[in-house]
Write a protein that holds these residues in place. Sequence first.
Motif, mmCIF file in Angstrom:
data_model
loop_
_atom_site.group_PDB
_atom_site.id
_atom_site.type_symbol
_atom_site.label_atom_id
_atom_site.label_comp_id
_atom_site.label_asym_id
_atom_site.label_seq_id
_atom_site.Cartn_x
_atom_site.Cartn_y
_atom_site.Cartn_z
ATOM 1 N N GLU A 27 0.812 -1.213 0.000
ATOM 2 C CA GLU A 27 0.000 0.000 0.000
ATOM 3 C C GLU A 27 0.852 1.273 0.000
ATOM 4 N N SER A 28 2.169 1.126 0.164
ATOM 5 C CA SER A 28 3.057 2.288 0.266
ATOM 6 C C SER A 28 3.420 2.863 -1.099
ATOM 7 N N ASP A 29 3.775 4.133 -1.091
ATOM 8 C CA ASP A 29 4.248 4.791 -2.323
ATOM 9 C C ASP A 29 5.545 4.156 -2.815
ATOM 10 N N GLU A 30 6.416 3.776 -1.866
ATOM 11 C CA GLU A 30 7.696 3.171 -2.240
ATOM 12 C C GLU A 30 7.488 1.875 -3.016
ATOM 13 N N SER A 31 6.538 1.073 -2.565
ATOM 14 C CA SER A 31 6.250 -0.194 -3.244
ATOM 15 C C SER A 31 5.819 0.043 -4.688
ATOM 16 N N GLN A 32 5.006 1.052 -4.860
ATOM 17 C CA GLN A 32 4.450 1.311 -6.185
ATOM 18 C C GLN A 32 5.395 2.112 -7.081
ATOM 19 N N SER A 33 6.548 2.518 -6.515
ATOM 20 C CA SER A 33 7.491 3.338 -7.275
ATOM 21 C C SER A 33 8.518 2.530 -8.061
ATOM 22 N N VAL A 34 8.568 1.217 -7.875
ATOM 23 C CA VAL A 34 9.598 0.406 -8.527
ATOM 24 C C VAL A 34 8.989 -0.657 -9.433
ATOM 25 N N GLY A 35 9.805 -1.114 -10.367
ATOM 26 C CA GLY A 35 9.414 -2.228 -11.218
ATOM 27 C C GLY A 35 8.923 -1.801 -12.585
ATOM 28 N N ASP A 36 8.880 -2.773 -13.466
ATOM 29 C CA ASP A 36 8.455 -2.578 -14.843
ATOM 30 C C ASP A 36 6.945 -2.710 -14.938
ATOM 31 N N THR A 37 6.301 -1.660 -15.409
ATOM 32 C CA THR A 37 4.845 -1.674 -15.521
ATOM 33 C C THR A 37 4.374 -2.152 -16.883
ATOM 34 N N GLY A 38 5.267 -2.178 -17.846
ATOM 35 C CA GLY A 38 4.859 -2.563 -19.195
ATOM 36 C C GLY A 38 3.774 -1.652 -19.736
ATOM 37 N N GLY A 39 3.692 -0.439 -19.179
ATOM 38 C CA GLY A 39 2.687 0.518 -19.631
ATOM 39 C C GLY A 39 1.305 0.284 -19.044
ATOM 40 N N ASN A 40 1.196 -0.650 -18.099
ATOM 41 C CA ASN A 40 -0.110 -0.993 -17.539
ATOM 42 C C ASN A 40 -0.403 -0.345 -16.190
ATOM 43 N N LYS A 89 25.892 0.756 -0.799
ATOM 44 C CA LYS A 89 25.442 1.720 0.209
ATOM 45 C C LYS A 89 23.949 1.971 0.047
ATOM 46 N N GLU A 90 23.340 2.412 1.113
ATOM 47 C CA GLU A 90 21.923 2.803 1.089
ATOM 48 C C GLU A 90 20.985 1.678 0.660
ATOM 49 N N LYS A 91 21.302 0.448 1.064
ATOM 50 C CA LYS A 91 20.420 -0.681 0.707
ATOM 51 C C LYS A 91 19.007 -0.486 1.234
ATOM 52 N N GLU A 92 18.917 0.125 2.421
ATOM 53 C CA GLU A 92 17.604 0.261 3.068
ATOM 54 C C GLU A 92 16.599 0.994 2.198
ATOM 55 N N HIS A 93 17.037 2.009 1.465
ATOM 56 C CA HIS A 93 16.121 2.813 0.655
ATOM 57 C C HIS A 93 16.396 2.651 -0.845
ATOM 58 N N SER A 94 16.812 1.468 -1.230
ATOM 59 C CA SER A 94 17.160 1.232 -2.633
ATOM 60 C C SER A 94 16.013 0.587 -3.409
ATOM 61 N N ASP A 95 15.998 0.842 -4.714
ATOM 62 C CA ASP A 95 15.028 0.175 -5.582
ATOM 63 C C ASP A 95 15.216 -1.336 -5.515
ATOM 64 N N TRP A 96 16.457 -1.785 -5.350
ATOM 65 C CA TRP A 96 16.764 -3.212 -5.237
ATOM 66 C C TRP A 96 15.975 -3.836 -4.080
ATOM 67 N N ARG A 97 16.043 -3.221 -2.912
ATOM 68 C CA ARG A 97 15.309 -3.735 -1.749
ATOM 69 C C ARG A 97 13.803 -3.605 -1.972
ATOM 70 N N TYR A 98 13.362 -2.474 -2.471
ATOM 71 C CA TYR A 98 11.931 -2.263 -2.675
ATOM 72 C C TYR A 98 11.350 -3.297 -3.637
ATOM 73 N N SER A 99 12.096 -3.603 -4.678
ATOM 74 C CA SER A 99 11.639 -4.600 -5.639
ATOM 75 C C SER A 99 11.526 -5.974 -4.986
ATOM 76 N N LEU A 100 12.540 -6.347 -4.218
ATOM 77 C CA LEU A 100 12.489 -7.636 -3.506
ATOM 78 C C LEU A 100 11.301 -7.690 -2.545
ATOM 79 N N MET A 101 11.040 -6.589 -1.882
ATOM 80 C CA MET A 101 9.929 -6.571 -0.935
ATOM 81 C C MET A 101 8.586 -6.747 -1.650
#
Length: 109
Positions: A27-40, A89-101
Amino acid sequence: MKSHDEIWSEWQDLVNMPPSALKKWLESDESQSVGDTGGNGESTGHKSGKRILEIKGKKKTDLDDEDWAHMGKVVGYIKRHLAQGGPEKEKEHSDWRYSLMNWGHDPLG
């Protein structure tokens, strides 16, 4: 091809976010900020996270072939993503972590 027992074991190890934490995360903005949407509009990982919640709400004996296939996909994604190692560095706020989550795994959890 992996057996259901192999997938189950890996799933239990890798999908380390409890359903309540995953639901809140999705439900978070961070969750919805990462990843490939394919335009959807919604990323593949975000959709996967919702599917993971559905699967986590079932008993192992109630899982169907589509559930097992998705679980195998999730396990494979998490393993590949973890192998990348993420940023130094900055793993906590990285797209890498957000994507995994989005896929149910918190590498810092």
